[in-house]
Design an enzyme around this catalytic site. Structure first.
Site, PDB file in Angstrom:
ATOM      1  CG  HIS A  79     -37.872   6.378  10.927  1.00 38.85           C
ATOM      2  ND1 HIS A  79     -37.505   7.514  10.511  1.00 38.85           N
ATOM      3  CD2 HIS A  79     -38.046   6.337  12.366  1.00 38.85           C
ATOM      4  CE1 HIS A  79     -37.687   8.540  11.226  1.00 38.85           C
ATOM      5  NE2 HIS A  79     -38.105   7.905  12.503  1.00 38.85           N
ATOM      6  CG  ASP A 216     -37.613   8.210   7.080  1.00 38.80           C
ATOM      7  OD1 ASP A 216     -38.246   7.330   7.099  1.00 38.80           O
ATOM      8  OD2 ASP A 216     -36.663   8.370   8.055  1.00 38.80           O
ATOM      9  CB  SER A 653     -39.841  10.316  13.722  1.00 39.37           C
ATOM     10  OG  SER A 653     -38.543  10.403  13.960  1.00 39.37           O
TER      11      SER A 653
END
Length: 717
Positions: A79, A216, A653
């Site tokens: 992402h 991810d 992230s």
């Protein structure tokens, strides 16, 4: 300078050693806790930002990442590379759906415009150079201006070395300041991203949820000039050679193992006042959730029949969805909790302690009372302008940035407003010239009209007169009237054209003032009032900075008196958090969450469409048990994601997860919905981070995507 308040504060005993996003220089103070948790490295080595492993950790300016090969290969979340995949996608070549793999350097694609990789080289406490004796005497806007002047002076000196980006970050509400020096790598290229059916498996349905089965991960590569300097994109550039890279772990994780995450967490709010908690959860977050839901519905409606436009907005949709669910999760956790009551009790205890001695009362009481009043004023201003922020056409914002840049360009570089100096031009130019990749007039107009209708319904006293005049807003206008005003505004501008926008980057204020372009005219008309509003905001900000810093000084002293640790709230600077791999009891429904998910869950969830459209070749490999060396001996299959007791937040992230030996074992990418309120209220029992397991990454790369070139490069073969 006197010993840092941060250093003084952490000399106390620790109530919860697994809580906290620690600055690297703090880690020797928690060496005992790190060793007890299982770390096999010398904690002192983690303070050395240019040594292993910290030298391998980088920022993407919103996400975290790490070097995993000597050729500048960077591992991060899917992402985090999502927008770069989107801008390189077309309906004929849908890289989002199908994934992307460059088998050679030549096949790598430019990342989205403005993409950066920041490599930290130094962090220096400069508190005494920002809040000098002269600055300490100032108040309001004069104080903010003086602080900004000192910051710009330090940054300019730091950036004399070409290719580096320097910033001054505030800690503890402006009590302390650190100068951060980073190599700014400007040539960033997309190397590999798995299909959406892996990298975004579960989509928004599974976002912030457990069990999770999302792969991810994605890869960039950093490029520099042939002499090793930061440079703009060029076919002649070569891969950056980092001094340190992370080594992939040979042994898989198991429950109870030590794990730490190194990255750049965005913002936490654990030192906030009770009034800030009430404002946020009673008004701001509910308003944000409502607006986000409307934004998502409008984009879906306006793009449903146009794949190209949908791709333009894919990155925005992903970002809005993420925060939409995040904020709603916080609201659900807050509802019925005693958080505000506890926060209020803690604040009252602080004030009681302050008032217990004449010396403390004289030093702190006035600022504690003052900061509460000032924050109430700031929150009222934010509430008034909430719809205004959503009601401005994107190209009007572009025009306003262009005109501000033109005006600032008439000044010497040191006198320009921060954000509009020479150092900021590449970022500004990239954002302004690349609008069309993420913009569609029809969609933008629909989004603006939705918020403009709400804004225009406010009493005139709560609106901005200059904006009303520029748009043509009057009391009592219907949605149809407002739509007609927008139609006229959009039709009168050529800023949707890339060449036209680029031309305005070089024009003078006089040329702006003479323009007949509707968005340019609106920007010029709004400019005097925007400067006035900015000055008012800075007057308030200066008062808050002064009072808030002293409030935090009091809180640090109070917590230290109770033997409690004080770590700074996250502020997008490099931090370390540590814990262990662990599942948890999920008391809400009486279930127990295991520490790992596996590929068996991928097959069970796969529907062949939408958010659960796993690639056919992946499902075939799972069915055939084609797992190679990536089988977990206990699970008897390939692990996908795992839970850990790590204190992370947005910005983490893509952070590298490391084992006790400092080896790479995966990437942090999410938290669980009932624990994300830890941004405000840390909950030791509930807090769990979600990481994609290295073994799943490598299994997909080898058995599904056949990324043998990257596996060899990373030393996985």
């Amino acid at each position: 300078m006197k010993k840092s308040l941060i250093a003084l504060a952490i000399l106390s005993n620790f109530a919860h050693a697994d809580e906290g996003m620690w600055m690297p220089q703090q880690l020797p103070q928690v060496a005992k806790e790190l060793k007890a948790a299982g770390l096999k490295l010398d904690p002192t080595n983690l303070t050395k930002l240019t040594e292993f492993p910290m030298g391998a950790i980088v920022s993407l300016g919103g996400c975290s990442a790490s070097f995993v090969s000597p050729q500048g290969l960077v591992a991060t979340n899917h992402h985090c590379v999502y927008n770069s995949v989107a801008v390189n996608s077309t309906k004929e070549r849908d890289l989002l759906a199908n994934g992307f793999l460059a088998k050679t350097f030549a096949e790598e694609l430019p990342a989205s415009p403005g993409s950066r990789i920041f490599v930290t080289s130094a962090v220096t406490n400069v508190s005494d150079k920002i809040i000098t004796a002269d600055v300490a005497k100032l108040q309001g806007k004069a104080r903010i201006d003086a602080i900004e002047k000192n910051q710009k002076k330090l940054v300019a000196e730091c950036e004399k070395e070409a290719g580096f980006r320097c910033t001054v970050s505030a800690y503890y509400g402006g009590l302390e300041f650190y100068l951060i020096k980073q190599l700014e790598i400007r040539d960033v290229r997309l190397v590999h991203a798995p299909p959406a059916g892996v990298g975004k498996f579960g989509g928004d349905t599974d976002n912030w949820m457990w069990p999770r089965h999302t792969g991810d991960y994605g890869f960039y590569r950093a490029y520099v000039s042939k002499d090793g300097k930061a440079a703009d994109f060029s076919k002649d550039n070569v891969p950056y050679q980092p001094k340190h890279v992370l080594k992939l772990a040979k042994d898989g994780l198991k429950e109870g193992d030590f794990v730490m995450v190194l990255g750049y967490p965005g913002r936490t709010n654990r030192h906030r006042l009770p009034s800030e908690v009430a404002y946020t959860f009673d008004w701001n977050y509910p308003a944000f959730v409502k607006a986000s839901g409307e934004t998502l519905a409008i984009i879906a409606r306006e793009t449903k029949d146009n794949k190209d436009v949908a791709l333009k907005y894919a990155g925005q949709v992903a970002g809005v969805n993420n925060y939409y669910k995040n904020r709603q999760g916080m609201l659900d956790s807050y509802a019925g909790s005693d958080f505000l009551a506890r926060k209020t009790a803690e604040h009252e205890a602080l004030k009681t302690w302050v008032n217990a001695t004449p010396a403390r009362k004289a030093e702190f009481a006035g600022d504690i009372e003052q900061v509460e009043k000032l924050i109430a004023e700031r929150d009222a201003d934010t509430k008034r302008d909430f719809f205004l922020g959503y009601a401005q056409p994107r190209l009007l914002n572009t025009a306003r940035s262009l005109y501000r840049l033109s005006n600032e360009g008439t000044k010497s570089d040191t006198e320009r407003k921060s954000g509009y100096q020479t150092r900021d031009l590449p970022r500004l130019e990239a954002g302004i010239t690349s609008v069309e990749r993420t913009y569609d007039e029809k969609v933008d107009k629909a989004l603006v009209l939705n918020s403009l209708t709400k804004y225009a319904a406010q009493p005139a006293a709560q609106r901005r007169a200059s904006f009303d005049a520029a748009i043509g807003i009057k009391d009592g206008m219907s949605p149809a009237d407002l739509s007609a005003a927008l139609d006229k505004l959009y039709a009168g501008s050529k800023l949707a054209d890339k060449a036209e926008r680029a031309a305005w980057l070089k024009r003078t204020p006089a040329e702006f003032q003479a323009s007949k372009d509707s968005f340019i005219q609106a920007a010029v008309a709004m400019y005097p009032d925007s400067l006035k509003n900015e000055a008012e905001d800075e007057e308030l900000a200066g008062k808050i900075q002064q009072a808030y810093a002293n409030y935090m000084k009091a809180k640090i002293a109070f917590m230290k008196s109770k033997g409690q640790a004080v770590y700074p709230d996250a502020n997008s600077t490099l931090r370390v958090t540590f814990g262990k791999v662990a599942g948890r009891d999920h008391g809400a429904d009486g279930t127990t969450w295991s520490a790992f998910t596996t590929v068996n869950g991928v097959a069970a969830k796969a529907t062949g469409q939408g958010e659960f459209n796993a690639p056919a070749n992946q499902l075939a490999a799972i069915k055939a048990k084609d797992f190679g060396k990536f089988v977990d001996p206990k699970l008897k299959t390939v692990p996908v994601d795992y839970l850990a007791t790590l204190d992370i937040t947005g910005g983490n992230s893509g952070s590298a997860a490391l084992n006790a030996k400092g080896e790479f074992i995966g990437l942090a990418f999410d938290g669980t919905l009932d624990s994300i309120i830890s941004d405000w209220d840390y909950n030791k029992a509930n807090t769990r981070s979600i990481q994609v397991d290295l073994r799943y990454m490598l299994w997909n790369m080898k058995h599904i995507d056949h990324a043998d070139n990257l596996l060899k490069e990373m030393g996985a073969e």
